[in-house]
Design a protein around this motif. Structure first.
Motif, PDB file in Angstrom:
ATOM      1  N   LEU A   1       0.820  -1.203   0.000  1.00  0.00           N
ATOM      2  CA  LEU A   1       0.000   0.000   0.000  1.00  0.00           C
ATOM      3  C   LEU A   1       0.856   1.256   0.000  1.00  0.00           C
ATOM      4  O   LEU A   1       1.828   1.376   0.750  1.00  0.00           O
ATOM      5  CB  LEU A   1      -0.921   0.011   1.227  1.00  0.00           C
ATOM      6  N   ALA A   2       0.476   2.203  -0.838  1.00  0.00           N
ATOM      7  CA  ALA A   2       1.011   3.557  -0.805  1.00  0.00           C
ATOM      8  C   ALA A   2      -0.165   4.517  -0.675  1.00  0.00           C
ATOM      9  O   ALA A   2      -1.306   4.167  -0.987  1.00  0.00           O
ATOM     10  CB  ALA A   2       1.818   3.859  -2.061  1.00  0.00           C
ATOM     11  N   GLY A   3       0.105   5.712  -0.193  1.00  0.00           N
ATOM     12  CA  GLY A   3      -0.914   6.749  -0.119  1.00  0.00           C
ATOM     13  C   GLY A   3      -0.336   8.049  -0.613  1.00  0.00           C
ATOM     14  O   GLY A   3       0.843   8.133  -0.967  1.00  0.00           O
TER      15      GLY A   3
ATOM     16  N   PRO B   1      -4.999   4.309 -12.959  1.00  0.00           N
ATOM     17  CA  PRO B   1      -4.101   3.229 -12.538  1.00  0.00           C
ATOM     18  C   PRO B   1      -3.608   3.429 -11.106  1.00  0.00           C
ATOM     19  O   PRO B   1      -3.258   4.539 -10.708  1.00  0.00           O
ATOM     20  CB  PRO B   1      -2.935   3.323 -13.522  1.00  0.00           C
ATOM     21  N   PRO B   2      -3.561   2.371 -10.315  1.00  0.00           N
ATOM     22  CA  PRO B   2      -3.083   2.477  -8.926  1.00  0.00           C
ATOM     23  C   PRO B   2      -1.565   2.562  -8.861  1.00  0.00           C
ATOM     24  O   PRO B   2      -0.845   2.094  -9.746  1.00  0.00           O
ATOM     25  CB  PRO B   2      -3.586   1.178  -8.301  1.00  0.00           C
ATOM     26  N   MET B   3      -1.105   3.149  -7.763  1.00  0.00           N
ATOM     27  CA  MET B   3       0.316   3.174  -7.444  1.00  0.00           C
ATOM     28  C   MET B   3       0.536   2.402  -6.151  1.00  0.00           C
ATOM     29  O   MET B   3      -0.347   2.340  -5.294  1.00  0.00           O
ATOM     30  CB  MET B   3       0.814   4.617  -7.292  1.00  0.00           C
ATOM     31  N   GLY B   4       1.709   1.820  -6.015  1.00  0.00           N
ATOM     32  CA  GLY B   4       2.046   1.090  -4.804  1.00  0.00           C
ATOM     33  C   GLY B   4       3.544   0.930  -4.691  1.00  0.00           C
ATOM     34  O   GLY B   4       4.313   1.384  -5.546  1.00  0.00           O
TER      35      GLY B   4
ATOM     36  N   ASP C   1       9.437  -6.283  -4.223  1.00  0.00           N
ATOM     37  CA  ASP C   1      10.817  -6.740  -4.428  1.00  0.00           C
ATOM     38  C   ASP C   1      11.814  -5.591  -4.375  1.00  0.00           C
ATOM     39  O   ASP C   1      12.822  -5.664  -3.661  1.00  0.00           O
ATOM     40  CB  ASP C   1      10.928  -7.463  -5.775  1.00  0.00           C
ATOM     41  N   SER C   2      11.529  -4.523  -5.093  1.00  0.00           N
ATOM     42  CA  SER C   2      12.489  -3.416  -5.192  1.00  0.00           C
ATOM     43  C   SER C   2      12.307  -2.347  -4.132  1.00  0.00           C
ATOM     44  O   SER C   2      13.220  -1.568  -3.847  1.00  0.00           O
ATOM     45  CB  SER C   2      12.388  -2.769  -6.578  1.00  0.00           C
ATOM     46  N   GLY C   3      11.108  -2.276  -3.536  1.00  0.00           N
ATOM     47  CA  GLY C   3      10.830  -1.216  -2.572  1.00  0.00           C
ATOM     48  C   GLY C   3      10.586   0.133  -3.204  1.00  0.00           C
ATOM     49  O   GLY C   3      10.492   1.143  -2.496  1.00  0.00           O
ATOM     50  N   LYS C   4      10.450   0.169  -4.510  1.00  0.00           N
ATOM     51  CA  LYS C   4      10.256   1.431  -5.213  1.00  0.00           C
ATOM     52  C   LYS C   4       8.774   1.692  -5.489  1.00  0.00           C
ATOM     53  O   LYS C   4       7.977   0.754  -5.622  1.00  0.00           O
ATOM     54  CB  LYS C   4      11.036   1.415  -6.537  1.00  0.00           C
ATOM     55  N   LEU C   5       8.445   2.960  -5.573  1.00  0.00           N
ATOM     56  CA  LEU C   5       7.089   3.358  -5.920  1.00  0.00           C
ATOM     57  C   LEU C   5       6.858   3.134  -7.406  1.00  0.00           C
ATOM     58  O   LEU C   5       7.634   3.605  -8.242  1.00  0.00           O
ATOM     59  CB  LEU C   5       6.870   4.834  -5.582  1.00  0.00           C
ATOM     60  N   VAL C   6       5.793   2.409  -7.738  1.00  0.00           N
ATOM     61  CA  VAL C   6       5.510   2.082  -9.135  1.00  0.00           C
ATOM     62  C   VAL C   6       4.030   2.276  -9.434  1.00  0.00           C
ATOM     63  O   VAL C   6       3.188   2.296  -8.530  1.00  0.00           O
ATOM     64  CB  VAL C   6       5.916   0.622  -9.481  1.00  0.00           C
ATOM     65  N   THR C   7       3.722   2.424 -10.719  1.00  0.00           N
ATOM     66  CA  THR C   7       2.335   2.449 -11.207  1.00  0.00           C
ATOM     67  C   THR C   7       2.077   1.176 -11.982  1.00  0.00           C
ATOM     68  O   THR C   7       2.932   0.736 -12.765  1.00  0.00           O
ATOM     69  CB  THR C   7       2.104   3.676 -12.110  1.00  0.00           C
ATOM     70  N   ARG C   8       0.918   0.599 -11.775  1.00  0.00           N
ATOM     71  CA  ARG C   8       0.586  -0.638 -12.477  1.00  0.00           C
ATOM     72  C   ARG C   8      -0.747  -0.471 -13.211  1.00  0.00           C
ATOM     73  O   ARG C   8      -1.741  -0.034 -12.630  1.00  0.00           O
ATOM     74  CB  ARG C   8       0.490  -1.816 -11.498  1.00  0.00           C
ATOM     75  N   ASP C   9      -0.748  -0.852 -14.494  1.00  0.00           N
ATOM     76  CA  ASP C   9      -1.951  -0.794 -15.317  1.00  0.00           C
ATOM     77  C   ASP C   9      -2.697  -2.125 -15.352  1.00  0.00           C
ATOM     78  O   ASP C   9      -3.912  -2.156 -15.583  1.00  0.00           O
ATOM     79  CB  ASP C   9      -1.598  -0.404 -16.761  1.00  0.00           C
ATOM     80  N   VAL C  10      -1.946  -3.193 -15.168  1.00  0.00           N
ATOM     81  CA  VAL C  10      -2.531  -4.530 -15.318  1.00  0.00           C
ATOM     82  C   VAL C  10      -2.068  -5.434 -14.185  1.00  0.00           C
ATOM     83  O   VAL C  10      -1.085  -5.147 -13.486  1.00  0.00           O
ATOM     84  CB  VAL C  10      -2.136  -5.167 -16.672  1.00  0.00           C
TER      85      VAL C  10
ATOM     86  N   LEU D   1      -4.554  10.209   0.924  1.00  0.00           N
ATOM     87  CA  LEU D   1      -5.378   9.985  -0.260  1.00  0.00           C
ATOM     88  C   LEU D   1      -4.958   8.686  -0.944  1.00  0.00           C
ATOM     89  O   LEU D   1      -3.838   8.198  -0.736  1.00  0.00           O
ATOM     90  CB  LEU D   1      -5.209  11.148  -1.243  1.00  0.00           C
ATOM     91  N   PRO D   2      -5.807   8.105  -1.788  1.00  0.00           N
ATOM     92  CA  PRO D   2      -5.389   6.939  -2.561  1.00  0.00           C
ATOM     93  C   PRO D   2      -4.229   7.302  -3.483  1.00  0.00           C
ATOM     94  O   PRO D   2      -4.229   8.360  -4.124  1.00  0.00           O
ATOM     95  CB  PRO D   2      -6.637   6.571  -3.368  1.00  0.00           C
ATOM     96  N   ALA D   3      -3.233   6.432  -3.542  1.00  0.00           N
ATOM     97  CA  ALA D   3      -2.106   6.646  -4.449  1.00  0.00           C
ATOM     98  C   ALA D   3      -2.486   6.135  -5.837  1.00  0.00           C
ATOM     99  O   ALA D   3      -2.797   4.952  -6.003  1.00  0.00           O
ATOM    100  CB  ALA D   3      -0.861   5.938  -3.934  1.00  0.00           C
ATOM    101  N   ALA D   4      -2.488   7.032  -6.809  1.00  0.00           N
ATOM    102  CA  ALA D   4      -2.893   6.673  -8.164  1.00  0.00           C
ATOM    103  C   ALA D   4      -2.271   7.662  -9.144  1.00  0.00           C
ATOM    104  O   ALA D   4      -1.884   8.776  -8.770  1.00  0.00           O
ATOM    105  CB  ALA D   4      -4.408   6.683  -8.291  1.00  0.00           C
ATOM    106  N   ASP D   5      -2.216   7.255 -10.385  1.00  0.00           N
ATOM    107  CA  ASP D   5      -1.736   8.149 -11.435  1.00  0.00           C
ATOM    108  C   ASP D   5      -2.920   8.969 -11.940  1.00  0.00           C
ATOM    109  O   ASP D   5      -3.549   8.636 -12.934  1.00  0.00           O
ATOM    110  CB  ASP D   5      -1.113   7.339 -12.573  1.00  0.00           C
ATOM    111  N   TYR D   6      -3.229  10.042 -11.204  1.00  0.00           N
ATOM    112  CA  TYR D   6      -4.403  10.846 -11.511  1.00  0.00           C
ATOM    113  C   TYR D   6      -4.293  11.553 -12.861  1.00  0.00           C
ATOM    114  O   TYR D   6      -5.304  11.999 -13.408  1.00  0.00           O
ATOM    115  CB  TYR D   6      -4.628  11.871 -10.399  1.00  0.00           C
ATOM    116  N   ARG D   7      -3.078  11.637 -13.413  1.00  0.00           N
ATOM    117  CA  ARG D   7      -2.943  12.265 -14.735  1.00  0.00           C
ATOM    118  C   ARG D   7      -3.637  11.459 -15.822  1.00  0.00           C
ATOM    119  O   ARG D   7      -3.980  11.984 -16.876  1.00  0.00           O
ATOM    120  CB  ARG D   7      -1.453  12.404 -15.085  1.00  0.00           C
TER     121      ARG D   7
END
Length: 441
Positions: free
Chosen positions: A26-28, A58-61, A65-74, A100-106
């Motif tokens: 989870l990210a926020g 698309p959500p972000m989290g 494995d890497s501990g990095k913030l990423v966006t996932r479409d699928v 707030l929910p972490a997401a790619d609001y763009r």
């Protein structure tokens, strides 16, 4: 030693089915800055809360494995590889969101409706949802399970039959049955806080107004009152409630109206008449408090408490949201001071947003207002608006200190200040131990 919890991001497929993402923690978001939640920013999802999707966003989290913030479409291919969208929680009343929910609001293509958006995840060890939230009020009267429409309908019909010519009662019946307003339902259940909408007009043009929107991009939640009730109509609704209801409160200033301060003459006469009929119960006034002289008159008429609505203690941020017509932010501040000088229990209806409310400049401005006026309580209300729309309209940058951290700091600096979410009866304005009652456990 407390066990570490694994909180996975929650996503939804194209059909809206919600489930945990196996590869994302989870990210926020604080403002538009995405990050991992702090441990004290998460609680089990409060009972009565709801989940909903952020369409085509698309959500972000945090990648496990890497501990990095990423966006996932699928989804991962092992889970079918289908498209996914972000998920938000709508918190039950009494809880304030911390992220707030972490997401790619763009990537979203529509302006989101008038809801409050809260980050939500799934705890693997406990097999339950967690939300980015903190409890700010102990009152459990507003839980959804107290409002059974099967019991409500015959009470509404009986009341309308007994008062066939009361337009205000007709309005409140619609609010209770069509809009599922809990306060309106209380009136017919003859208990707790009941509403007294009174003004079809307003001198603010709030971006998140739930009764009147200037365009079709963000529909209002309900239709606004179209008339000014008479003194007789107001008293016919209010007096029986004040006399008979458990923990009786009647409140001017509701979601289905403009601002009641514009009807001060009618309301002063109404309050005087109510108080001639009974001293029982609490009369509350919710308002933008834009006319200080009206506060003087209402206090003299007999109201017990006031809740002043604002999204910020900074003039430029306030103006960007309320877009006042014919009044200034200084008038609101003056009204807060006058209310307290008249002995009213003085509350702020503080529309909060992570990343704006917890900015350092905002905290300092809020402390100054509370200290100078002697504000008794801040209702930490989640502002319901598209996060990107609000963020851009307020012109903010950077990241705040965190909503829970802000609350802790306020209580340390202002021990007398109370937090809450709901209006109170005059018997519970200052409950035992209120100076040390934070955080709620």
């Amino acid at each position: 030693m407390a066990k570490t919890k694994t909180i996975l991001a929650v996503v939804a497929d194209a059909s809206g089915e919600v489930f945990e993402h196996p590869e994302l923690l989870l990210a926020g978001m604080n403002g538009m800055t995405a990050r991992a939640p702090r441990a004290d920013e998460l609680i089990p999802l409060p009972e009565g809360s709801r989940l909903f999707t952020l369409p085509e966003t698309p959500p972000m989290g945090i990648d496990r494995d890497s501990g990095k913030l990423v966006t996932r479409d699928v989804l991962p291919r092992s889970w079918g590889g289908g498209p996914i969208q972000a998920v938000s929680a709508f918190l039950t009343p009494g809880f304030t969101r911390t992220l707030l929910p972490a997401a790619d609001y763009r990537r979203k293509t529509v302006q989101l409706p008038l809801w409050s958006y809260t980050a939500v995840g799934w705890c693997v060890e406990e097999e339950r949802f967690y939300a980015a939230a903190v409890q700010v009020d102990r009152n459990l009267q507003w839980q959804p399970d107290h409002f059974d429409d099967r019991l409500l309908d015959p009470l509404v019909r009986k009341s309308l039959k007994a008062h066939p010519n009361n337009r205000l009662l007709e309005q409140l019946a619609r609010c209770a049955v069509d809009y599922h307003c809990f306060a309106a339902k209380n009136l017919f259940f003859r208990r707790w806080e009941a509403p007294l909408p009174s003004s079809p007009t307003c001198n603010s043009r709030c971006l998140g107004c739930i009764s009147l929107q200037e365009s079709d991009c963000c529909p209002a939640s309900q239709d606004r009152l179209t008339f000014v009730p008479t003194v007789d109509e107001l008293c016919e609704v209010a007096v029986p409630h004040l006399k008979e209801a458990e923990n009786a409160i009647v409140s001017f200033g509701q979601g289905c109206e403009g601002d009641p301060i514009l009807q001060a003459d009618t309301l002063c006469a109404s309050v005087q008449s109510m108080r001639q009929a009974t001293s029982r119960g609490t009369i509350n006034f919710n308002s933008n408090a834009s006319i200080p002289d009206a506060i003087d008159r209402l206090a003299a008429a007999g109201i017990d408490s006031i809740r002043v609505s604002l999204n910020s203690a900074r003039e430029e941020v306030y103006n960007a949201y309320y877009r006042p017509r014919g009044y200034k932010f200084a008038d609101v501040v003056e009204s807060v001071h006058r209310a307290k000088r008249h002995g009213l229990f003085t509350m702020l209806n503080y529309l909060v947003f992570p990343g704006v409310t917890d900015q350092r400049d905002e905290i300092e401005a809020l402390v100054k207002l509370v200290e100078s006026a002697g504000v008794d309580l801040i209702q930490m209300r989640n502002l319901s608006l598209d996060p990107v729309f609000y963020w851009e309209a307020m012109g903010q940058t950077g990241e705040g200190v965190g909503m829970r951290a802000m609350l802790v700091e306020l209580k340390q600096r202002l021990p007398r200040l109370q937090f809450g979410y709901f209006n109170r009866t005059k018997e519970t304005f200052f409950p035992p131990g209120y100076e040390t009652d934070w955080p709620i456990v």
